[in-house]
Design a protein around this motif. Structure first.
Motif, PDB file in Angstrom:
ATOM      1  N   LEU A 200     -10.838  -0.083   3.816  1.00  0.00           N
ATOM      2  CA  LEU A 200     -11.414   0.314   5.110  1.00  0.00           C
ATOM      3  C   LEU A 200     -11.872   1.776   5.041  1.00  0.00           C
ATOM      4  O   LEU A 200     -12.970   2.114   5.494  1.00  0.00           O
ATOM      5  N   GLY A 201     -11.036   2.619   4.430  1.00  0.00           N
ATOM      6  CA  GLY A 201     -11.371   4.037   4.280  1.00  0.00           C
ATOM      7  C   GLY A 201     -12.664   4.221   3.493  1.00  0.00           C
ATOM      8  O   GLY A 201     -13.506   5.052   3.846  1.00  0.00           O
ATOM      9  N   LYS A 202     -12.829   3.424   2.442  1.00  0.00           N
ATOM     10  CA  LYS A 202     -14.052   3.541   1.618  1.00  0.00           C
ATOM     11  C   LYS A 202     -15.282   3.136   2.420  1.00  0.00           C
ATOM     12  O   LYS A 202     -16.345   3.738   2.323  1.00  0.00           O
TER      13      LYS A 202
ATOM     14  N   SER B  39     -18.579   5.609   3.614  1.00  0.00           N
ATOM     15  CA  SER B  39     -19.996   5.373   3.326  1.00  0.00           C
ATOM     16  C   SER B  39     -20.866   5.678   4.546  1.00  0.00           C
ATOM     17  O   SER B  39     -22.054   5.951   4.414  1.00  0.00           O
ATOM     18  N   TYR B  40     -20.293   5.663   5.733  1.00  0.00           N
ATOM     19  CA  TYR B  40     -21.053   6.016   6.941  1.00  0.00           C
ATOM     20  C   TYR B  40     -20.935   7.503   7.250  1.00  0.00           C
ATOM     21  O   TYR B  40     -21.916   8.202   7.403  1.00  0.00           O
TER      22      TYR B  40
ATOM     23  N   ILE C 240     -16.326  16.658   4.626  1.00  0.00           N
ATOM     24  CA  ILE C 240     -17.217  15.850   3.791  1.00  0.00           C
ATOM     25  C   ILE C 240     -18.619  15.711   4.388  1.00  0.00           C
ATOM     26  O   ILE C 240     -19.586  15.535   3.665  1.00  0.00           O
ATOM     27  N   ASP C 241     -18.713  15.813   5.720  1.00  0.00           N
ATOM     28  CA  ASP C 241     -20.038  15.663   6.344  1.00  0.00           C
ATOM     29  C   ASP C 241     -20.649  17.015   6.695  1.00  0.00           C
ATOM     30  O   ASP C 241     -21.488  17.119   7.567  1.00  0.00           O
TER      31      ASP C 241
ATOM     32  N   GLU D 205     -27.847  17.986   4.838  1.00  0.00           N
ATOM     33  CA  GLU D 205     -28.451  16.704   5.249  1.00  0.00           C
ATOM     34  C   GLU D 205     -27.591  16.011   6.308  1.00  0.00           C
ATOM     35  O   GLU D 205     -28.097  15.489   7.293  1.00  0.00           O
ATOM     36  N   ALA D 206     -26.258  16.008   6.084  1.00  0.00           N
ATOM     37  CA  ALA D 206     -25.374  15.304   7.025  1.00  0.00           C
ATOM     38  C   ALA D 206     -25.335  16.014   8.384  1.00  0.00           C
ATOM     39  O   ALA D 206     -25.286  15.363   9.434  1.00  0.00           O
TER      40      ALA D 206
END
Ligand code: AP5
Ligand code: MG
Length: 208
Positions: free
Chosen positions: A45-47, A51-52, A151-152, A156-157
């Protein structure tokens, strides 16, 4: 008391929900932290979530509802930061908030805050290299872990998160504004000034 914070990435939702939670002893929930905690566990679920959110996209509605309901199912009082985030989530969550604080900020200030934010990967405490630096460079004041960028928090993010905010979250300002319990706060100002204003609104509500 049910409180919601709305605002762009970097507007201070996490900062003020944490401060209010501590002072008024109301539990706070940040959907972003809940999702990032799931990523840390390294589960399938974490993976999927990663990805989103790594790219700045919203996590799918079924995942977000399952996680949020796990935390909120039998709680009377809470502060929410990051959820609901669009009209679809508002309709599915069906909660009447006592107050919604909308932190309005200009983009130039937001960008400066986001590039300087560091977080503790262990206890989620947030720092800012300019305004709230850690006591020891690069280390969390609370648990001593090495601070990281979110991480975001790539260029770009961040761009993607701001675009999604305009398209998906901004309509909530209008929606809650019409209901009459939305309070607009100028979030560009110094943290203590903004916090005192939020607090004075909240105290008035509590004493009503
Ligand atoms: P989330 O974690 O909610 O991130 P966000 O909305 O992009 O907001 P931020 O956490 O970046 O900003 P903030 O307003 O909390 O500001 P903060 O107080 O930290 O969501 C991340 C991702 O998860 C989403 O993109 C999405 O993928 C997913 N997600 C989350 N909820 C979802 C949902 N409901 N549905 C689907 N997907 C979902 O402040 C930022 C920095 O500025 C800090 O360093 C702080 O110290 C500093 N700062 C704050 N205020 C001031 C001030 N007044 N003066 C100086 N510095 C300040
Ligand atoms: Mg936050």
């Amino acid at each position: 008391m049910k409180i919601l914070f709305l605002g762009k990435a970097g507007s201070g939702k996490g900062t003020y929900s944490e401060m209010l939670s501590r002072e008024f002893k109301i539990p706070k929930f940040n959907s972003g932290d809940i999702l990032r905690d799931e990523i840390k566990k390294g589960t399938e679920l974490g993976k999927e979530i990663s990805s989103y959110i790594d790219k700045g996209n919203l996590a799918p509605i079924d995942i977000i509802l399952k996680l949020i309901n796990k935390y909120l199912s039998d709680i009377e009082n809470f502060i929410l930061d990051g959820f609901p985030r669009n009209l679809e989530q508002v309709k599915l969550f069906k909660t009447n908030f006592d107050v919604i604080f909308y932190l309005k900020c200009s983009d130039i200030i937001i960008l400066r805050r986001l590039v300087n934010r560091r977080i503790c990967p262990k206890c989620n405490k947030s720092y800012n290299l300019i305004t709230i630096p850690p006591k020891k460079e690069g280390l969390c004041d609370v648990c001593g872990s090495r601070l990281v960028k979110r991480i975001d928090e790539t260029k770009e993010a961040i761009k993607k998160r701001l675009e999604i905010y305009e398209k998906e979250t901004l309509p909530l300002i209008n929606y809650y504004g019409k209901k009459g319990n939305l309070i607009e706060i100028n979030g560009d100002r110094e943290i203590n000034i903004v916090y005192n204003e939020i607090k004075s609104y909240l105290k008035k509500l509590i004493n009503k």
